[in-house]
Design a protein around this motif. Sequence first.
Motif, PDB file in Angstrom:
ATOM      1  N   ALA A   1       0.877  -1.340  -0.141  1.00 27.95           N
ATOM      2  CA  ALA A   1       0.087   0.042   0.002  1.00 27.95           C
ATOM      3  C   ALA A   1       0.873   1.103  -0.070  1.00 27.95           C
ATOM      4  CB  ALA A   1      -0.898  -0.090   1.104  1.00 27.95           C
ATOM      5  N   ASP A   2       2.020   1.151   0.647  1.00 25.51           N
ATOM      6  CA  ASP A   2       2.866   2.469   0.834  1.00 25.51           C
ATOM      7  C   ASP A   2       3.482   2.462  -0.565  1.00 25.51           C
ATOM      8  OD1 ASP A   2       2.563   2.879   3.408  1.00 25.51           O
ATOM      9  OD2 ASP A   2       4.090   1.724   4.194  1.00 25.51           O
TER      10      ASP A   2
ATOM     11  N   ALA B   1      -1.606  -5.476  -7.135  1.00 24.81           N
ATOM     12  CA  ALA B   1      -1.133  -6.336  -6.042  1.00 24.81           C
ATOM     13  C   ALA B   1      -1.810  -5.729  -4.844  1.00 24.81           C
ATOM     14  CB  ALA B   1       0.238  -6.127  -5.701  1.00 24.81           C
ATOM     15  N   VAL B   2      -2.673  -4.705  -4.969  1.00 27.95           N
ATOM     16  CA  VAL B   2      -3.497  -4.339  -3.789  1.00 27.95           C
ATOM     17  C   VAL B   2      -4.926  -4.316  -4.062  1.00 27.95           C
ATOM     18  CG1 VAL B   2      -3.754  -1.988  -2.497  1.00 27.95           C
ATOM     19  CG2 VAL B   2      -1.493  -2.627  -3.138  1.00 27.95           C
ATOM     20  N   THR B   3      -5.671  -4.665  -3.122  1.00 26.19           N
ATOM     21  CA  THR B   3      -7.049  -4.575  -3.404  1.00 26.19           C
ATOM     22  C   THR B   3      -7.879  -3.436  -3.688  1.00 26.19           C
ATOM     23  OG1 THR B   3      -7.534  -4.439  -0.995  1.00 26.19           O
ATOM     24  CG2 THR B   3      -7.067  -6.732  -2.015  1.00 26.19           C
TER      25      THR B   3
ATOM     26  N   GLU C   1      -6.394  -2.645   0.745  1.00 26.91           N
ATOM     27  CA  GLU C   1      -5.688  -3.554   1.772  1.00 26.91           C
ATOM     28  C   GLU C   1      -4.845  -4.387   0.835  1.00 26.91           C
ATOM     29  OE1 GLU C   1      -9.607  -4.107   4.572  1.00 26.91           O
ATOM     30  OE2 GLU C   1      -9.010  -5.636   3.546  1.00 26.91           O
ATOM     31  N   GLU C   2      -3.750  -4.719   1.420  1.00 20.77           N
ATOM     32  CA  GLU C   2      -3.030  -5.658   0.741  1.00 20.77           C
ATOM     33  C   GLU C   2      -3.544  -6.913   0.195  1.00 20.77           C
ATOM     34  OE1 GLU C   2       1.282  -3.914   2.491  1.00 20.77           O
ATOM     35  OE2 GLU C   2       1.018  -5.869   2.384  1.00 20.77           O
ATOM     36  N   ALA C   3      -3.244  -7.506  -0.958  1.00 19.68           N
ATOM     37  CA  ALA C   3      -3.603  -8.898  -1.630  1.00 19.68           C
ATOM     38  C   ALA C   3      -2.933  -9.814  -0.954  1.00 19.68           C
ATOM     39  CB  ALA C   3      -3.712  -8.816  -3.004  1.00 19.68           C
ATOM     40  N   HIS C   4      -3.364 -11.006  -0.561  1.00 15.02           N
ATOM     41  CA  HIS C   4      -2.765 -12.178   0.171  1.00 15.02           C
ATOM     42  C   HIS C   4      -2.564 -13.255  -0.900  1.00 15.02           C
ATOM     43  CE1 HIS C   4      -3.302 -10.520   4.000  1.00 15.02           C
ATOM     44  NE2 HIS C   4      -4.479 -10.535   3.967  1.00 15.02           N
ATOM     45  N   GLU C   5      -1.239 -13.494  -0.965  1.00 14.78           N
ATOM     46  CA  GLU C   5      -0.688 -14.527  -2.050  1.00 14.78           C
ATOM     47  C   GLU C   5      -1.096 -15.845  -1.497  1.00 14.78           C
ATOM     48  OE1 GLU C   5       3.259 -13.610  -3.071  1.00 14.78           O
ATOM     49  OE2 GLU C   5       2.547 -11.807  -3.817  1.00 14.78           O
TER      50      GLU C   5
END
Length: 317
Positions: free
Chosen positions: A270-271, A307-309, A313-317
């Motif tokens: 996200a950053d 890569a970010v929803t 929020e960060e997407a989980h792999e």
Amino acid sequence: MNEDDGSPADLVRAGRYTEAVQAYEMRYERSEQHYGAVHPITLTAANDLGHSYVVAGEPSRAVGVLTRTLAARRQISGPRHLETLTVLVNLAMALLYTGQATTAVRRLEEASEISRELRGSDAPETLTILSNLAEAYLAADRICVGLELHERVLQDRRRVLGAEHADALTSLHSLAHAYELSGDVPRAVEVYEQALAACGQVLGSNHVDTLSTANNLASAYHKVGRIDDAIALHERTLRARQRVLGEVHMHSLNSANGLAGVYFSAGRRADALALLKQTHAACVRALPEQHAIRRQIEQNLQVAQHAVTPRGEEAHE
């Protein structure tokens, strides 16, 4: 352009590349209209224009201008004249930045021979051409040759100019880069650290060359897995570059791009996305659409967005 805006060279130093190119184009057009296409003043303006294209990240535009200018310079000044040599070197660098490394090597080898003849082997200008030739060897995948030449230029610059001269510090930085390209990144880190300490002491912590070395060291830290060190140094370098050069200067944009990459590696996606969005907006304001850094940041932004929803929020792999 208003005269109060400064000279084209001032615009380049301020990172206002689009305006600088326009100013050089106007200067060239006026010279051609007043003096003719092959007058020395016109050819000097054409050389400056070609160089401005390179600095602005549009080296493909420079190749045509400088090729024509070199032919005209050779005609009116001779093939082994200092003015001709200047155009030859600028053309070689334009070729290098357009991926024509093998051709750039040949041009720079020719330039180094002419410079030795006209100026001498130890002349600072000759050593600068040899440093550029070393970079061209590296780009042409002649890594050992480029590394050896950088080592020799560093020794010669220290002998002729002194270890604390800016050119000698540049050679130390370039040698670290050569080690990095050779795959010896730990050795590159050591030399970058030496260069950064020397630049900070001699030039000051906020000098553009010091900050360039800091940026490359941060990238090398990233490569050897020293993520925390890479983030800390990238953040510090970015703040300094934005303060000294401005947010839209090419070096500041490069620092932001590097920091975003380390954020991404550290899982701070996200950053990374937020920084890349901000940096892309600055690119749109400052750089031509086809500039290499702008294209790279656009590509990295696309990766981060995927890569970010949508909720951030960060997407989980």
